[in-house]
Design a protein around this motif. Structure first.
Motif, PDB file in Angstrom:
ATOM      1  N   ARG A  45      -4.945  19.090   2.201  1.00 45.08           N
ATOM      2  CA  ARG A  45      -3.717  18.334   1.921  1.00 45.08           C
ATOM      3  C   ARG A  45      -2.947  17.976   3.186  1.00 45.08           C
ATOM      4  O   ARG A  45      -2.446  16.859   3.334  1.00 45.08           O
ATOM      5  N   GLY A  46      -2.827  18.926   4.110  1.00 43.03           N
ATOM      6  CA  GLY A  46      -2.055  18.668   5.323  1.00 43.03           C
ATOM      7  C   GLY A  46      -2.642  17.546   6.160  1.00 43.03           C
ATOM      8  O   GLY A  46      -1.953  16.585   6.514  1.00 43.03           O
ATOM      9  N   ASP A  47      -3.937  17.661   6.475  1.00 41.17           N
ATOM     10  CA  ASP A  47      -4.590  16.632   7.282  1.00 41.17           C
ATOM     11  C   ASP A  47      -4.614  15.294   6.559  1.00 41.17           C
ATOM     12  O   ASP A  47      -4.409  14.234   7.168  1.00 41.17           O
ATOM     13  N   LEU A  48      -4.869  15.324   5.245  1.00 36.50           N
ATOM     14  CA  LEU A  48      -4.914  14.080   4.482  1.00 36.50           C
ATOM     15  C   LEU A  48      -3.545  13.412   4.451  1.00 36.50           C
ATOM     16  O   LEU A  48      -3.453  12.175   4.575  1.00 36.50           O
ATOM     17  N   THR A  49      -2.479  14.199   4.321  1.00 31.82           N
ATOM     18  CA  THR A  49      -1.130  13.626   4.310  1.00 31.82           C
ATOM     19  C   THR A  49      -0.843  12.888   5.608  1.00 31.82           C
ATOM     20  O   THR A  49      -0.336  11.755   5.603  1.00 31.82           O
ATOM     21  N   ARG A  50      -1.186  13.495   6.724  1.00 35.55           N
ATOM     22  CA  ARG A  50      -0.943  12.848   8.024  1.00 35.55           C
ATOM     23  C   ARG A  50      -1.775  11.567   8.165  1.00 35.55           C
ATOM     24  O   ARG A  50      -1.306  10.557   8.706  1.00 35.55           O
ATOM     25  N   LYS A  51      -2.997  11.611   7.672  1.00 34.58           N
ATOM     26  CA  LYS A  51      -3.857  10.424   7.730  1.00 34.58           C
ATOM     27  C   LYS A  51      -3.277   9.294   6.885  1.00 34.58           C
ATOM     28  O   LYS A  51      -3.240   8.128   7.314  1.00 34.58           O
ATOM     29  N   LEU A  52      -2.798   9.626   5.693  1.00 31.99           N
ATOM     30  CA  LEU A  52      -2.234   8.619   4.803  1.00 31.99           C
ATOM     31  C   LEU A  52      -0.937   8.039   5.367  1.00 31.99           C
ATOM     32  O   LEU A  52      -0.699   6.823   5.280  1.00 31.99           O
ATOM     33  N   GLU A  53      -0.112   8.895   5.950  1.00 34.24           N
ATOM     34  CA  GLU A  53       1.173   8.425   6.472  1.00 34.24           C
ATOM     35  C   GLU A  53       0.993   7.437   7.619  1.00 34.24           C
ATOM     36  O   GLU A  53       1.842   6.569   7.840  1.00 34.24           O
ATOM     37  N   ARG A  54      -0.116   7.550   8.331  1.00 38.54           N
ATOM     38  CA  ARG A  54      -0.389   6.593   9.410  1.00 38.54           C
ATOM     39  C   ARG A  54      -0.781   5.217   8.854  1.00 38.54           C
ATOM     40  O   ARG A  54      -0.771   4.231   9.587  1.00 38.54           O
ATOM     41  N   LEU A  55      -1.148   5.167   7.572  1.00 37.40           N
ATOM     42  CA  LEU A  55      -1.570   3.910   6.948  1.00 37.40           C
ATOM     43  C   LEU A  55      -0.479   3.287   6.085  1.00 37.40           C
ATOM     44  O   LEU A  55      -0.744   2.332   5.349  1.00 37.40           O
ATOM     45  N   ARG A  56       0.744   3.791   6.175  1.00 39.86           N
ATOM     46  CA  ARG A  56       1.840   3.220   5.386  1.00 39.86           C
ATOM     47  C   ARG A  56       1.983   1.723   5.651  1.00 39.86           C
ATOM     48  O   ARG A  56       2.105   1.294   6.792  1.00 39.86           O
ATOM     49  N   LYS A  57       1.944   0.953   4.581  1.00 40.52           N
ATOM     50  CA  LYS A  57       2.197  -0.488   4.718  1.00 40.52           C
ATOM     51  C   LYS A  57       2.295  -1.118   3.326  1.00 40.52           C
ATOM     52  O   LYS A  57       1.357  -1.019   2.544  1.00 40.52           O
ATOM     53  N   PRO A  58       3.429  -1.754   3.032  1.00 42.76           N
ATOM     54  CA  PRO A  58       3.555  -2.420   1.740  1.00 42.76           C
ATOM     55  C   PRO A  58       2.729  -3.713   1.726  1.00 42.76           C
ATOM     56  O   PRO A  58       2.414  -4.240   2.795  1.00 42.76           O
ATOM     57  N   PRO A  59       2.292  -4.202   0.544  1.00 44.64           N
ATOM     58  CA  PRO A  59       2.735  -3.729  -0.773  1.00 44.64           C
ATOM     59  C   PRO A  59       1.855  -2.641  -1.350  1.00 44.64           C
ATOM     60  O   PRO A  59       2.173  -2.077  -2.387  1.00 44.64           O
ATOM     61  N   GLY A  60       0.709  -2.334  -0.723  1.00 41.70           N
ATOM     62  CA  GLY A  60      -0.213  -1.366  -1.312  1.00 41.70           C
ATOM     63  C   GLY A  60      -1.084  -2.031  -2.356  1.00 41.70           C
ATOM     64  O   GLY A  60      -2.293  -2.170  -2.183  1.00 41.70           O
ATOM     65  N   PHE A  61      -0.473  -2.475  -3.435  1.00 47.44           N
ATOM     66  CA  PHE A  61      -1.167  -3.210  -4.496  1.00 47.44           C
ATOM     67  C   PHE A  61      -0.550  -4.606  -4.569  1.00 47.44           C
ATOM     68  O   PHE A  61       0.640  -4.735  -4.829  1.00 47.44           O
ATOM     69  N   ASN A  62      -1.360  -5.643  -4.315  1.00 41.81           N
ATOM     70  CA  ASN A  62      -0.826  -6.998  -4.392  1.00 41.81           C
ATOM     71  C   ASN A  62      -1.111  -7.665  -5.732  1.00 41.81           C
ATOM     72  O   ASN A  62      -0.806  -8.832  -5.937  1.00 41.81           O
ATOM     73  N   GLY A  63      -1.702  -6.894  -6.650  1.00 41.09           N
ATOM     74  CA  GLY A  63      -1.866  -7.318  -8.034  1.00 41.09           C
ATOM     75  C   GLY A  63      -0.929  -6.498  -8.902  1.00 41.09           C
ATOM     76  O   GLY A  63       0.274  -6.452  -8.646  1.00 41.09           O
TER      77      GLY A  63
END
Length: 351
Positions: A262-280
């Motif tokens: 969870r810890g490593d995955l959270t940091r990896k995901l936070e580096r990919l933050r970018k809206p909209p995520g879902f464009n549908g």
């Protein structure tokens, strides 16, 4: 029939306790084939115990909560039957365009009575029966073998009953037919196969049956995530598939993440933050089933692909949570399309 005659009150005494729990099923990986089993389709609806005593009818969910208010047309139909009393077990379903629709069923859980009345006329529900606890003569048959209870149920749902409102679920002792039902499950009206001992009694509240679901896998894009409650670590991944217009639609989630990652995955995901995520189609806001906290989510660049296992698709979404199988760095996100989960076989079960 007066409106009052199709409603129940707390003072009504039925032939069996109104708080009786339905018999339940434990999950199994495969169909049992050692003989002595009855197989039935597992219907994609609301489990329901139906009680009648004279003009009074009550419907109870598996949780014990009353359902009569949400299905007035079913209450009225059962109240209008010539038999004086019974207690039966079944599934409430709603049909749209020739197929059962769980989305239409969920729409009944609406607080406005006028809305419920409108839906009960536009998309009336049907009660699909698969067991009997008390006969029209008032006999408690819970300790009888399933074969005897089934015979009584067949006699109860006779040829003169309106099959659009009350139907008998098919059953078989043929393992090959059960395999066919299982192969069709997960993309239409059924959710798997339920297995019952032919000589077994009805045991309220006990997992005395078996249920087998068809499990499939799909590669999905991680379009966002939610944090764990009261935590800074990821709690669940939000999954997406590309539709025919090339837009990424939200289709479900997976929370099967090991604590060690969870810890490593959270940091990896936070580096990919970018809206909209879902464009549908994006994850919705709070509903009657979610809290404001659980509706908050973080959008991500659509770069990560994960393989998940799922059991049922309803309305182009995974009905339940999925199991994370593995990460797929070898897959391009644009390869993750709805073709993976679309029905491959016709839904030809009739009731």
């Amino acid at each position: 029939m007066s409106k009052a005659s199709a409603q129940t009150t707390s003072s009504v005494i039925f032939g069996l306790p109104i708080d009786i729990e339905p018999m339940e099923a434990r999950s199994a990986a495969a169909l049992p084939f050692d003989g002595g089993w009855q197989y039935e389709p597992k219907w994609d609806g609301f489990r329901c115990l139906a009680f009648k005593e004279g003009p009074n009818v009550d419907l109870r969910a598996k949780s014990g909560k009353p359902l009569a208010r949400y299905f007035p047309e079913v209450v009225a139909f059962l109240a209008g039957l010539s038999v004086e009393r019974f207690v039966v077990d079944g599934e409430l379903v709603v049909e749209e365009a020739g197929k059962l629709s769980f989305d239409a069923l969920q729409m009944r859980l609406h607080p406005a009575e006028t809305r419920i009345q409108k839906l009960s006329t536009e998309t009336p529900a049907k009660l699909v029966l698969f067991d009997m606890l008390m006969t029209p003569k008032g006999d408690d048959v819970r300790n009888d073998a399933l074969s005897r209870r089934r015979s009584g149920l067949v006699a109860f749902v006779g040829p003169d009953i309106d099959q659009r409102r009350l139907a008998l679920s098919p059953c078989t002792d043929d393992i090959e037919q059960a395999k066919l039902w299982l192969s069709d499950a997960g993309s239409g009206s059924t959710d798997g196969v339920v297995c019952k001992r032919i000589d077994g009694p009805y045991i309220p509240g006990e997992r005395a049956m078996m249920k087998v679901k068809r499990l499939r896998t799909a590669d999905c894009v991680v379009g966002g995530f939610r944090y764990e409650a009261d935590s800074k670590n990821v709690g669940s991944l939000l999954l997406g598939l590309y539709n025919s217009a090339g837009k990424l639609d939200h289709v479900g989630f997976t929370s099967a993440i090991s604590n060690d990652e969870r810890g490593d995955l959270t940091r990896k995901l936070e580096r990919l933050r970018k809206p909209p995520g879902f464009n549908g189609k994006a994850p919705g806001g709070p509903s009657r089933w979610s809290t404001e906290r659980s509706a908050e989510w973080v959008p991500l660049k659509p770069e990560l692909v994960v393989e998940v296992r799922f059991d049922h698709v309803t309305g182009h979404r995974f009905r339940h949570g999925t199991k994370l199988m593995r990460w797929r760095p070898d897959k391009k996100p644009l390869q993750c399309t709805f073709e993976q989960i679309e029905a491959s076989q016709p839904d030809d079960l009739t009731i």
